[in-house]
Design a protein around this motif. Structure first.
Motif, mmCIF file in Angstrom:
data_model
loop_
_atom_site.group_PDB
_atom_site.id
_atom_site.type_symbol
_atom_site.label_atom_id
_atom_site.label_comp_id
_atom_site.label_asym_id
_atom_site.label_seq_id
_atom_site.Cartn_x
_atom_site.Cartn_y
_atom_site.Cartn_z
ATOM 1 N N HIS A 76 30.674 32.438 27.237
ATOM 2 C CA HIS A 76 30.215 32.362 28.627
ATOM 3 C C HIS A 76 29.715 33.701 29.151
ATOM 4 C CE1 HIS A 76 33.639 29.281 28.343
ATOM 5 N NE2 HIS A 76 32.495 28.628 28.228
ATOM 6 N N GLY A 77 29.655 34.690 28.279
ATOM 7 C CA GLY A 77 29.241 36.028 28.660
ATOM 8 C C GLY A 77 29.827 37.027 27.692
ATOM 9 N N ARG A 79 32.158 39.770 26.417
ATOM 10 C CA ARG A 79 33.477 40.303 26.764
ATOM 11 C C ARG A 79 33.382 41.804 27.034
ATOM 12 N NH1 ARG A 79 38.957 39.394 23.100
ATOM 13 N NH2 ARG A 79 40.421 40.398 24.524
ATOM 14 N N ALA A 99 28.946 36.282 34.454
ATOM 15 C CA ALA A 99 29.775 35.204 33.906
ATOM 16 C C ALA A 99 29.003 33.907 34.070
ATOM 17 C CB ALA A 99 31.107 35.123 34.639
ATOM 18 N N CYS A 352 22.493 31.041 35.842
ATOM 19 C CA CYS A 352 23.910 30.776 36.103
ATOM 20 C C CYS A 352 24.071 29.772 37.239
ATOM 21 C CB CYS A 352 24.613 32.090 36.428
ATOM 22 S SG CYS A 352 26.317 31.936 36.970
ATOM 23 N N SER A 392 36.655 34.174 36.690
ATOM 24 C CA SER A 392 36.168 34.769 35.447
ATOM 25 C C SER A 392 37.298 35.497 34.728
ATOM 26 C CB SER A 392 35.033 35.759 35.735
ATOM 27 O OG SER A 392 33.927 35.096 36.300
ATOM 28 N N GLU A 399 37.845 35.855 28.624
ATOM 29 C CA GLU A 399 37.904 36.540 29.920
ATOM 30 C C GLU A 399 36.707 37.469 30.079
ATOM 31 O OE1 GLU A 399 40.921 39.177 32.702
ATOM 32 O OE2 GLU A 399 41.522 38.614 30.685
ATOM 33 N N LEU A 400 36.177 37.554 31.293
ATOM 34 C CA LEU A 400 34.964 38.323 31.528
ATOM 35 C C LEU A 400 35.147 39.337 32.651
ATOM 36 C CD1 LEU A 400 32.393 35.405 31.258
ATOM 37 C CD2 LEU A 400 32.849 37.168 29.562
ATOM 38 N N THR A 402 33.069 41.009 35.359
ATOM 39 C CA THR A 402 31.791 40.724 36.015
ATOM 40 C C THR A 402 31.394 41.813 37.004
ATOM 41 O OG1 THR A 402 32.947 39.413 37.690
ATOM 42 C CG2 THR A 402 32.062 38.240 35.783
ATOM 43 N N ASP A 405 31.298 38.323 41.662
ATOM 44 C CA ASP A 405 31.459 36.869 41.677
ATOM 45 C C ASP A 405 31.441 36.410 43.125
ATOM 46 O OD1 ASP A 405 32.307 35.771 38.803
ATOM 47 O OD2 ASP A 405 33.294 37.710 39.084
ATOM 48 N N GLY A 531 31.249 30.291 36.978
ATOM 49 C CA GLY A 531 30.765 31.626 36.706
ATOM 50 C C GLY A 531 30.523 32.453 37.958
ATOM 51 N N SER A 532 29.684 33.466 37.815
ATOM 52 C CA SER A 532 29.489 34.455 38.872
ATOM 53 C C SER A 532 28.928 33.870 40.159
ATOM 54 C CB SER A 532 28.556 35.568 38.382
ATOM 55 O OG SER A 532 29.179 36.332 37.374
#
Length: 729
Positions: A76-77, A79, A99, A352, A392, A399-400, A402, A405, A531-532
């Protein structure tokens, strides 16, 4: 100075000469580059590229100018950067990213074009960060609704998962970033994932658990794939000859590299002969001089090299592995066409948002509770921890970190302004692998009382809850404890509904869940993880600026006990003595509910709109076909409402009479069509004999039995809008 100039000239001359070598020529065919590089490498160099040099990289061949492979968790993005030899964050200040929505959200969009846009955008961020392999996407089938990693996968149906994975993979790899599809295979639970042996029928393997992976390999052109931790046929999946050599490489013709899940390799002989190509790990400290903990202790390291040198393993085995790794290097880190990429671009945030908007599923909408008209909405009370939580964070390896968000609360306030009030109502804390920050019972009671008190003066309540990525929620290395929403949400929703009937429930999460309060609320919206751009996507749907078009990629049962895996006690889940039995066979998800007559809360493929669609009569191009023929089915679809909208037209096929038990019907096609008010479009499907076949365990192959079949054109698995009968001769 003169000597330095001469030395530099000599170096430049050697570089030009080296550049003429085939393996360094980016314009040469990859197979020629691989062959040339292999011919120049020593045995040790061939072995060395097969195992890690850090937590997320494997080495190249510095002597020959062959680059290393840099990997990072997805899907999903990218790391956040971690230290070279530890799991601690590197604390860079330039690794904050977009994210993207969870893969369950992407699957819920049923939009292949969005999948392609997703793969392109996320791989651009990987490329910009200098990554060659993205650990994702995932097509593990959602067998069980408590799986902690379901949010990383694409639902319960192999056809849908495969169709949505292929464009993602193609777009990402077109940018020179390899997708590492995971987890191969049968990683359908996190409990006991490191050692459980999965007992499953040959038919279920071939009809349910392999097809999405096969489609990714054959149609997607997949470059790398990740073995899972669990066992199948009593052998670890990261060193499973039947799976990796027999099915993946020989049957499907996979020419890429098999990467172990981190720490998923157990024996040198198994890894050597079982089909593994790159071994990655978790607990090695490459900084120490203690050789008992060095990377050279990996199963494909010194021990493997000794077996090669002693002639106990043929050199051809090593050459095949090294060739697969080199092929990956030339496709990615030494690919002259690899994009530079970009990070946190406006285009990425736009993708996104679009995926989030189309993946949100409107499950229930009594009395037209939604959309909420901005000009006439009155006082809005938002209740719930997920309204202000950064979703996120958490979840394990996905885990991201960002750049920003947009929370659901902020997204709603951007649209509705000061008409929005907020009460948390409950608190989920931050729980990671057993540790949690918690509020006292008195503090929790005050949160609840505040929400109920504010509800009395609200004109509408938007409850924003569901799951999160805490330990024992949607999180790696554990499963949910049960089918209910945690943190007292069920009770809170029921109490709020008694105070204010005009209530909309919005949930996040990667799994279905129980809804004992469903009849007491007007609308239910499920968002997965967005996501973001979470807040903007959600506000667009709730306000009506966006017409929802998501459809469920999983069945939402009324009760946990209704799912097939729970029909067989602990043998069905989580297993007994590290043995789990898939006794339901092919009857996973809607195949079980439909065939066995179990009514779901919300069926697979379900999702409402703010407009209405009328389906015309399905028409077949012929009433019969032979094994080598195909049929075309067409159906007109009209937007009969007042808003532009998108509808997912679904094609299922059922065998009217068969020699073996089969599902009542199975998904074999879908198209998402955009329609203006009053507009009609004709949707077309092609039906071939493969769509009619089942896997026969007697012949160990696919069989399409002559007879009568029925095509079902549906708005969801249970919402049949038309049928057409044809015969296979």
């Amino acid at each position: 100075m003169k000597k330095q100039i001469i030395a530099l000239a000599l170096l430049a001359g050697s570089f030009v000469a080296a550049g003429a070598q085939v393996y360094l020529d980016p314009k040469a065919p990859i197979e020629e580059r691989v062959k040339d590089a292999l011919s120049r490498m020593t045995t040790h160099e061939k072995v060395r590229i097969l195992y890690a040099q850090s937590k997320f990289s494997s080495p190249g061949v510095p002597r020959l100018g062959i680059r290393q492979l840099n990997m990072a968790d997805g899907p999903h993005g990218v790391r956040e950067e971690i230290e070279w030899n530890s799991w601690s964050a590197a604390k860079w200040n330039n690794d904050s990213i977009v994210a993207f929505p969870s893969l369950t959200c992407l699957a819920a969009s049923w939009n292949r074009d969005l999948s392609r846009a997703y793969g392109n955008a996320v791989s651009e961020e990987f490329a910009f960060r200098g990554k060659d392999i993205m650990l994702g996407p995932g097509t593990t089938i959602a067998r069980m609704p408590l799986n902690g990693r379901s949010f990383e996968y694409m639902g319960e149906d192999p056809y849908l998962a495969g169709e949505m994975a292929v464009p993602y993979i193609q777009a990402a790899q077109a940018n020179g970033v390899a997708c590492c599809l995971k987890h191969f295979f049968l990683n359908n639970q996190e409990v006991d994932r490191f050692g459980v042996n999965v007992n499953v029928s040959e038919r279920a393997v071939n009809e349910i658990y392999l097809p999405a992976f096969e489609k990714a390999v054959r149609q997607g052109g997949l470059w790398t794939i990740m073995g899972s931790y669990n066992k199948w046929l009593g052998e670890w999946c990261c060193e499973n000859d039947s799976l990796l050599n027999g099915i993946l490489k020989r049957r499907w013709g996979f020419d890429g590299a098999v990467v172990s899940d981190w720490g998923g390799t157990h024996t040198t002989m198994g890894a050597a002969l079982g089909g593994l190509d790159i071994e990655m790990g978790t607990d090695t400290d490459g900084k120490t001089k203690d050789k008992s903990k060095g990377y050279n202790t990996y199963k494909l390291a010194d021990a493997f090299e000794r077996l090669i040198n002693e002639g106990k393993i043929p050199m051809s085995v090593l050459d095949d592995k090294a060739a697969r790794v080199l092929r990956t290097i030339f496709r990615t880190s030494m690919n002259a066409g690899k994009v530079i990429g970009s990070q946190c671009s406006e285009a990425h945030y736009d993708v996104c948002r679009q995926i989030g908007e189309e993946g949100i599923v409107l499950l229930q909408n009594r009395g037209g509770a939604l959309p909420i008209d901005v000009s006439r909405c009155g006082r809005i009370l938002v209740v719930g921890d997920n309204a202000v939580r950064n979703m996120s964070e958490g979840g394990g390896s996905s885990e991201l970190k960002t750049k920003f968000d947009i929370s659901p609360l902020n997204g709603l306030r951007r649209v509705y302004g000061d008409r929005v009030d907020f009460a948390r109502g409950y608190y989920a804390g931050r729980a990671r692998y057993g540790s949690a920050d918690k509020l006292s019972p008195d503090s929790l009671a005050r949160l609840r009382a505040e929400a109920l008190d504010k509800a009395k003066s609200a004109d509408i309540i938007i409850f924003i809850g569901g799951m999160n990525k805490n330990f024992r929620q949607d999180c790696e290395n554990n499963d949910r404890e049960d089918y209910n929403l945690s943190y007292g949400q069920n009770e809170l929703i029921a109490d709020l509904a008694r105070v204010q009937k005009n209530i909309v429930v919005v949930t996040f999460g990667g799994n279905p869940y129980a809804m004992p309060w469903a009849q007491a609320v007007r609308a239910i919206v499920h968002c997965w993880y967005l996501g973001s751009m979470s807040g903007e996507a959600l506000a667009g749907v709730l306000s009506g600026a966006v017409n929802p078009s998501g459809k469920l990629p999983v069945t939402f049962a009324a009760r946990q006990a209704d799912y097939p895996c729970f029909q067989y006690g602990r043998e069905g889940y989580p297993g007994v003595d590290m043995q789990v039995y898939y006794n339901e066979g092919i009857f996973v998800g809607y195949r079980w509910f439909d065939t066995k007559g179990v009514r779901p809360r919300f069926p697979f493929g379900h999702g409402l709109s703010y407009t209405t669609f009328k389906y015309g009569k399905p028409v077949l191009s012929a009433t019969s076909m032979t094994a080598g023929d195909s049929l075309t089915l067409t159906v007109p679809v009209t937007n009969t409402g007042k808003r532009a909208g998108k509808e997912v037209v679904q094609l299922y096929i059922g065998d009217e009479k068969t020699s073996v038990e089969r599902p009542a019907k199975e998904l074999k096609g879908f198209e998402k069509v955009a329609l203006e008010p009053g507009e009609t479009k004709t949707v077309s499907f092609t039906i071939i004999a493969d769509d009619l076949s089942f896997y026969c365990e007697k012949t160990h192959g696919w069989v399409a039995e002559p007879g009568v079949f029925r095509a079902y054109v549906c708005a969801s698995e249970t919402d049949v809008r038309g049928t057409a009968v044809f015969e296979l001769k």
